[in-house]
Design a protein around this motif. Structure first.
Motif, short mmCIF file in Angstrom:
data_model
loop_
_atom_site.label_atom_id
_atom_site.label_comp_id
_atom_site.label_asym_id
_atom_site.label_seq_id
_atom_site.Cartn_x
_atom_site.Cartn_y
_atom_site.Cartn_z
N GLN A 153 0.85 -1.19 0.00
CA GLN A 153 0.00 0.00 0.00
C GLN A 153 0.88 1.24 0.00
OE1 GLN A 153 -2.86 0.06 3.18
NE2 GLN A 153 -4.18 1.53 2.12
N GLY A 154 0.55 2.20 -0.84
CA GLY A 154 1.31 3.44 -0.87
C GLY A 154 2.45 3.45 -1.87
N HIS A 155 2.86 2.29 -2.34
CA HIS A 155 3.97 2.24 -3.30
C HIS A 155 3.51 2.80 -4.65
CE1 HIS A 155 7.68 0.55 -5.07
NE2 HIS A 155 6.93 0.41 -6.14
N LYS A 156 4.27 3.74 -5.19
CA LYS A 156 3.86 4.39 -6.44
C LYS A 156 4.24 3.58 -7.67
CE LYS A 156 3.97 8.91 -4.39
NZ LYS A 156 4.69 10.13 -4.11
N GLN A 162 -0.36 7.93 -7.28
CA GLN A 162 -0.45 8.46 -5.92
C GLN A 162 -0.15 7.36 -4.90
OE1 GLN A 162 -2.63 9.86 -8.34
NE2 GLN A 162 -1.05 11.43 -8.17
N GLY A 163 0.29 6.25 -5.35
CA GLY A 163 0.56 5.14 -4.44
C GLY A 163 -0.56 4.13 -4.49
N SER A 164 -0.20 2.87 -4.30
CA SER A 164 -1.19 1.80 -4.37
C SER A 164 -2.27 2.04 -3.31
CB SER A 164 -0.48 0.46 -4.14
OG SER A 164 -1.42 -0.54 -3.91
N TYR A 165 -3.53 1.83 -3.72
CA TYR A 165 -4.66 2.20 -2.85
C TYR A 165 -4.97 1.20 -1.76
CZ TYR A 165 -5.41 5.52 -6.60
OH TYR A 165 -5.24 6.51 -7.51
N THR D 295 -11.43 5.83 -2.04
CA THR D 295 -10.13 6.42 -2.37
C THR D 295 -10.12 6.87 -3.82
OG1 THR D 295 -9.25 4.27 -3.01
CG2 THR D 295 -8.87 4.94 -0.74
#
Ligand SMILES: Cc1ncc(C[n+]2csc(CCOP(=O)(O)OP(=O)(O)O)c2C)c(N)n1
Ligand SMILES: Cc1ncc(C[n+]2csc(CCOP(=O)(O)OP(=O)(O)O)c2C)c(N)n1
Ligand code: SF4
Ligand code: SF4
Ligand SMILES: [Mg+2]
Ligand SMILES: [Mg+2]
Lengths: 319, 619, 619, 319
Positions: A153-156, A162-165, D295
């Motif tokens: 999660q968060g990795h672009k 915007q990063g993995s949801y 999201t």
């Protein structure tokens, strides 16, 4: 998976007789990036082939599409480099009709866990005797940097800038949730000896052996496994006499968890992780599960015997 | 008084009931007995839309049409001459579809007239009123009442009573009838079998007591052994006769019963039906099995065929033998799952992105369903290609006798070669002329190679080299040219030249030929031809077409009508074979098509032919 | 001494390196700057087969071809006039593909001659030997050596040096070059930008000191505002201009970069790129979004299109608006993922089992990529149908300037109607003439209905009634006739009659027209026409064709060659548009095609045209 | 799922204003067999619609293909009766673009667990706000009696005439194995009150609510749930203040297991069953999981605003 006891088909007299070396099992020069974890997985696999002296002509590697799915091209065995996400149906068709063959399926995380999820979990259920290896770099490599289900999660990435949801899918938990699951292990590309031992255990397991390899992709997800590579403290090793015993890793990694691989509930708990640590080892094994390929093995009739049976069948429809 | 005997060379019977009342079983037994007596027979199921439609509902009409004849019967005919209907609503359904002959004799259960439910009584009234506008001969039969003397629930008995009635009318051989009942209900108790025979006898008795006529459709004596089955069974049996023993599928109407049949038959003959998790996996497993040495097959229908699109392209690219049976149903999309259509031809031929040459065969009869599997297996293996066999819902559920095949061991696939591959041969060592190459099978020493769907060279190495890609495309295409050289031109039925040639494919053959015969009998100069190979095309078509003033196809798929708004000769969307033939021959082939979810009737086709003459067609 | 100045109206440049050495960035900046100076530009990527092919490997050649001209440039040209190569192996790759002009000027890194590795030295020797057989003018450049004066790792600097060199040769506006570098590396540090500019200056200096010539391709003055982008960006931008804000996809080369672009752009402009779990889910989500009121779209390539087959049929059947962009790549199957082909036309048109009429548009230029999305959205919504937009790998990655579109609010989809549905209207209340009907959108009171892929009536009730099924088929088909009435015949370029008409579609337009112009310049009576609508077909084709003695298509897909073994005029498998046109017009359309995984070159097409004349063609 | 707080789109002023009755939510007469459990599920769903007074025009039922998938046709709401196995992608597309709609997905066991498995488990992961109901009769109904993944081992069907080869897939365990899973419950057609309460809890859950309904099919699998129907002893009810509280069932079924639905590990253990008993109730709920649709919600611009943004975008590409 141990295919040697089957010998459905005749004529394999002139196969590999002499001792085969790693080179004998090697084909083209791998075209992965320098530092790619796939190199290490290939090496461990070649060691397995060599140590088991598998007949090259009796061994088939199936794969989907992805960097990782180039795998079969680098081995001097039969191979089927098929469609993205669909390595397992092909492997299943092979093993169902040719129990004498050693069958391996190699998949990437997009391949196995995104587009191939249905086939993957059904294959877990069928429990057809083969080794399935997931090379999990948490990203789409070949198509250049898109989010995969296992992306943290968060990795672009290029598609989720915007990063993995979502939190990453846990392939171990998913596998362990499937009834008739029979073998689940996790290892990593940077522990080649452990990787080798894991593949060996998988190969000797009768049934569908699912091995997730934490695989580094310096090109797109450099750093994702860095904590584990750099700080052995961040790794926990599942150890047990019935598990995977590998002294090198046991020496390197001080955090041991003794885990009996016959305990499904504990396996699920351990698979969940939760403390940010990477756990390597055998989570679950149960050889007593029914294997679809065996319940469904083909009997062998000659053409003449078949015709006799068919004539009897036609009699039923005779006017 | 001796009943009057009507002599006919052929007759068409329908049995219709609510779903669950067993009219289909009645029709099947009647058809089988007739076949066993030596009559030509063609049986078509009348299938309701739902598993359990409400009772007494037109949309729920369930049953069978059985056409019997002195000679071979090749299609379901035009309109029914005799009908047994369990209520007036299902009868109305058939009436409204114009399925009944003007002078049809109808045996109608009449318990509804005095039914306790007022609504039912009203429906009956209105129904009979509607029917009275036609000139049917309606004979009321108190089926319920009579059956209740033997069974508690007449819904479970009327079908056997009806069978008795029909057997009396057509003077069927009662020993054969009883034997067939014993066979059909072999998994049931003795009691059930006996009760059924009792009910049949009640039907016979009622007919003897009440009916002043009998119908004679004399059978032809023949000592040629015959078998009788439906098209899906024939496909399954043909596959076994071809030595195919691995079938992977996913259930889909109307293809599923092939797997039902084979699940049973393989158990005896050796073989596996693998019900995969979906159609994609099914074709993937079949390809895996073929790669491992089999010629495996998969059976499906429209929506399933759509899902197999990608894998079929892979089989083509890797030159893995594969047989795909598509039992066509009404489309597009989920469409009309239980009904016949011939609208998958272009999807079968062109479905794959990129150039994916393949072979397409369309059996026209149930006998051809059997034999096409043998041909398909052989071509798939010899040409290392995909062979599609297009049948349809009409063939799938239709029942017809045909000469018992003499099984030949050479039809059977051989065990895969496991000897070593000759030194220095390569897995795609295409013969430069024919594109053919030797197949390597896992287990063969020295044959190790990696099949791939990427562009590859003769050694199966991935290659992005322009010339290699072009060579692969050329070689895969070339095989079709080679195969086409082995094909024969189709036969022309009727005069070899004339005013109109009717071209068909698939299950419509019998109906087309009957219609053309009728037209010729009326003096029209019409001939017909029927294509078995749709890809590659049989040779000589252009030459054959050139002998006729007009050429038209007759198909069960959509085509625009020229006189409809906005439709012009230029933008008109044509039937599928028509389209192919135009591109192939540059002849201005016209089409007549109907997409009514039912087999074509000879009289409708005849109408289409006549129109072509009277209006000068639509050229 | 003043350098000699060569004046040219157009020139073709290539920059090739190992993958990862940045030749593509060099080419892109050179192209953009040239466009900004007012030159016509066409850029094509040279893409290696692997992510990380080994160094110094012909199969790994990576880079760009940039063709610049005084006027608009419409294709990638024939052979490169000037090449910068980072090693002799990648240069050999281009040489062997016959990509270089006979008298090409080649700037070649020569560090390999004295490389420490003996194998490398031997390769260099052999390579130069092979090249010496051609008449190239090879100019050795010690790129590595010079770059190392500024950077530690020359692999990360040579591309900017090469850019400087090229900019000097073509006297590019250095202010624009610097501005472009600042833009390209906007996410990088000041230091990186400065170092890159320094490297460019080194390249310029080297050229000034060593080269006795300059090349002038004068730009055209114009005050028309222009934009420059690749086809995938144009598709994304066109979609936004059409008001589409929901795109569901699954990554696949060469379509993926549409989603990369939109993931960024939607973040500003409002919209969602949904990367679904697979292509089936992607199109399913798009259909859901369209059902809910959008006109959603999905973007894919061959294998993904295959997977979407079933859902596309459902969208057709439920009349849910849907736009499918297929960026064609080499096939069949996985084929040549990064390379161009035009072989999905028939799959797009006929892929669905059953009759599934749909609209197919093929943009020919990057500008048309933009505008086709606006057209596609409008048609999909107005006709409640599926519109397929076929682009290809050439358009996807090619870069070209075009007039800046004047955005129009009327292009934008309106917010879905949420007012109540008029009393007693039905969800498929087909206008009896046109087949058009009003779309109901969830949220609209009184509009409640259940869309279904089963045969249905005007109220969307499932219906197995023959006439209802036939009506649905007819109405869905009719819409295509209506649309076709609104289309215009394609324009003929060149004389309106003559000996040969060349017909093309898609990205080949520029190359075809250039080839035809050349042929006309040589006195051949050739014209060309290019189709934008492939389904329904534009009107007037037959009439146009009738004015020419011969008609041929030029396409990037497979066709058999007539003089090949076994191939006859009868069994020959033809190119895809050719096939369609024959069926459509009954004219004996021939084809010339090449499937080499690269855009067509005008000189090759010219050869095809000439052959048609000299051999009397293949009629 | 509670959609009322969203109101993306205008113009819904003239929707349902008056109190709606069950009849208002009913459409065509269901065409299922007498005694089919789908009738009961439909009844419970109509009760839910009525009790929540959901706007009919703001409610969409998606389904695949199967007996169960006829469901939307019997409700007076919007519906999308799509493709076999593919109800969830369509539902996802609807909810992602129209958060103001109440979205339901109805699936059969072949539909959801065989061909649709990939979409199903991905949907669990996406956690898009909707109710997904699995009508599980352990068989393929519409196509007439083929084995499904949930068919009990040994049960004979037309395709597996010697009895199903594999143990049945457990849809609860499978769901609970997926990271980001947020609501899992099981109920039955013969406990209509419990079924209703379960749907209600599912509807009010924010996120993807997975409800498995044990559904009787007298036509093909008569008897499969008979033990549970006839002998309340064979049922175990999960009860908890945070779970599903339904007095009727609690009275009928004496075996109660108090289970806190926030405990994932325990949920997995309970889902496994093992003592041959049928467990009904809420296994797991976690409203804190990220919801993909939120999201990813669409911002709202006018055409003019869009053009302004797009012009700025074009500037970036200007020559
Ligand atoms: C049907 C289909 N869809 C998409 C693709 C494009 N594609 C090729 S590989 C890939 C994903 C690669 O990621 P992964 O499976 O994780 O393997 P990796 O490259 O990371 O080893 C995709 C989407 C394809 N070839 N076929
Ligand atoms: C792509 C596709 N494959 C197969 C089918 C045929 N089919 C329709 S429903 C069904 C399965 C029905 O079983 P289930 O999903 O359990 O639903 P039920 O009828 O039992 O409610 C199948 C295989 C289809 N319509 N589409
Ligand atoms: S992109 Fe990543 S996964 Fe692919 S070869 Fe390179 S390092 Fe390996
Ligand atoms: S077959 Fe079974 S599931 Fe289908 S309607 Fe009948 S009882 Fe219900
Ligand atoms: Mg990956
Ligand atoms: Mg079911």
């Amino acid at each position: 998976m141990s295919g040697s006891q089957f010998s459905l088909l005749d004529g394999d007299v002139c196969g590999d007789e002499r001792h085969l070396t790693i080179e004998d099992y090697s084909s083209a020069v791998p075209r992965w990036c320098p530092g790619c974890g796939d190199h290490s997985a290939l090496g461990a696999m070649q060691r397995l082939l060599e140590s088991e002296q598998l007949k090259r002509e009796k061994t088939v590697f199936c794969s989907g599409i992805g960097c990782s799915s180039r795998f079969p091209h680098y081995l001097k065995t039969y191979g089927f480099h098929g469609l993205h996400g669909r390595a397992l149906p092909v492997a299943t068709g092979i093993k169902m009709t040719r129990p004498d063959l050693n069958v391996f399926a190699i998949m990437g995380d997009g391949d196995c866990c995104s587009i191939g999820l249905g086939h993957w979990l059904h294959a877990v259920r069928y429990n057809v005797d083969m080794v399935a290896m997931l090379l999990d770099n948490n990203i789409y490599g070949l198509t250049k940097n898109q989010t995969s289900p296992t992306t943290p999660q968060g990795h672009k990435s290029n598609t989720q800038q915007q990063g993995s949801y979502l939190p990453a899918l846990n392939p171990l938990s998913a596998t362990l949730g499937i009834t008739n699951c029979s073998f689940v292990a996790q290892t990593s590309d940077w522990t080649p000896a452990h990787l080798f031992q894991t593949l060996k255990a998988a190969f000797h397991h009768k049934g569908f052996s699912f091995v997730r390899v934490l695989q580094r992709c310096p090109h797109f997800t450099a750093g994702i496994y860095q904590d584990a590579v750099r700080h052995p403290d961040n790794v926990e090793l599942l150890t047990h006499s019935a598990g995977i015993c590998e002294p090198e890793a046991e020496g390197l990694y001080k955090n041991h968890i003794s885990h009996d691989p016959s305990d499904l509930h504990e396996a699920r708990r351990l698979a969940e992780g939760g403390n940010g640590k990477f756990r390597l080892g055998l989570f679950f094994r149960d050889e007593s599960r029914p294997r679809y390929n065996e319940t469904r093995a083909l009997p062998k009739y000659t053409a003449e015997e078949k015709i006799e049976i068919l004539n009897a069948e036609l009699d039923r429809y005779a006017v | 008084m001796e009943p009057e005997v009507l002599h006919c060379s052929e007759h068409t019977v329908e049995v219709v009931s609510d779903s669950g009342e067993g009219a289909q079983k009645c029709g099947q037994i009647f058809g089988s007995v007739s076949a066993k007596m030596g009559n030509g027979v063609w049986t078509v199921e009348i299938i309701p839309a739902e598993i359990q439609p409400p009772a007494r509902n037109a949309a729920g009409a369930s049953g069978n049409r059985i056409r019997i004849g002195t000679q071979t019967v090749t299609n379901w005919g035009d309109r029914a001459n005799v009908v047994v209907a369990f209520n007036e609503q299902v009868l109305l359904a058939r009436h409204r579809l114009e399925a009944l002959a003007e002078d049809a004799v109808i045996f109608l259960e009449d318990m509804w007239e005095k039914h306790e439910d007022e609504k039912v009584r009203a429906e009956w009234q209105a129904g009979l009123e509607e029917l009275s506008r036609a000139r049917y001969r309606i004979i009321r039969v108190p089926m319920e009442e009579i059956c209740l003397t033997v069974v508690d629930d007449a819904r479970k008995g009327k079908n056997m009573f009806a069978l008795g009635l029909l057997c009396a009318v057509y003077t069927r051989d009662m020993a054969k009838v009883k034997a067939q009942i014993v066979h059909q209900f072999r998994s049931k108790s003795d009691e059930v079998r006996e009760r059924n025979i009792q009910l049949v006898e009640l039907g016979v008795r009622w007919a003897e007591e009440h009916l002043p006529f009998r119908i004679q459709v004399p059978p032809t004596e023949s000592d040629r052994p015959m078998v009788v089955m439906n098209g899906n069974e024939a496909v399954g049996m043909g596959a076994m006769a071809a030595g195919m023993d691995y079938m992977a599928m996913y259930p889909i109407t109307p293809a599923t019963s092939v797997s039902h049949y084979l699940a049973e038959a393989f158990h005896k003959a050796g073989g596996v039906v693998h019900q995969a998790e979906d159609e994609i996996a099914a074709v993937g497993c079949a390809i895996g099995a073929s790669f491992a040495g089999k010629v495996a097959f998969t059976v499906t229908s429209g929506p399933g065929l759509a899902l197999k699109t990608e894998f079929i392209g892979l089989a083509t690219m890797t030159e893995t033998p594969l047989v795909v049976v598509d039992v066509q149903r009404g489309g597009p999309s989920t469409g009309l799952p239980t009904k016949v259509e011939q609208a998958d031809l272009l999807a079968a031929l062109f479905g794959q992105p990129g150039d994916a040459p393949k072979v397409i065969i369309a059996p026209a009869t149930i006998e051809e369903c059997f034999h096409s599997m043998i041909t398909a297996r052989r071509i798939a293996e010899a040409f290392r290609c995909v062979v599609m066999v297009l049948t349809d819902a009409n063939l799938a559920t239709g029942v017809q006798p045909f000469p018992r095949p003499k099984l030949d061991p050479r039809w059977q696939a051989r065990q895969p070669d496991q000897g070593p591959v000759p030194k220095d041969t390569r897995p795609y060592e295409w013969d430069a002329r024919s594109g053919l190459s030797r197949r390597f099978i896992p287990g063969q020493p020295e044959g190790m190679f990696v099949a791939t769907g990427l562009s590859h060279d003769e050694a199966s190495r991935v290659s992005y080299v322009a010339a290699t890609n072009a060579l692969g495309l050329k070689m895969r295409s070339r095989k079709m040219a080679v195969l086409s050289e082995t094909l024969k031109p189709p036969e022309v039925r009727g005069d070899r030249s004339g005013d109109l040639l009717v071209v068909g494919w698939g299950s419509t053959k019998g109906a087309i030929e009957e219609a053309v015969d009728r037209a010729r009998a009326k003096g029209l100069k019409v001939s017909s031809t029927h294509l078995t190979f749709l890809a590659p095309m049989q040779p000589g078509l252009k030459e054959i077409f050139s002998r006729f003033k007009k050429v038209m196809t007759v198909e069960i798929n959509h085509s625009d009508e020229l006189n409809d708004p906005f439709v012009t000769k230029e933008n008109r969307r044509l039937s599928q074979l028509c389209w192919l033939l135009r591109a192939h021959t540059l002849v201005d082939v016209d089409c007549w098509s109907r997409c009514f979810g039912e087999p074509l009737r000879p009289d409708h086709i005849f109408g289409g032919i006549e129109r072509m003459f009277t209006k000068g067609g639509q050229r």
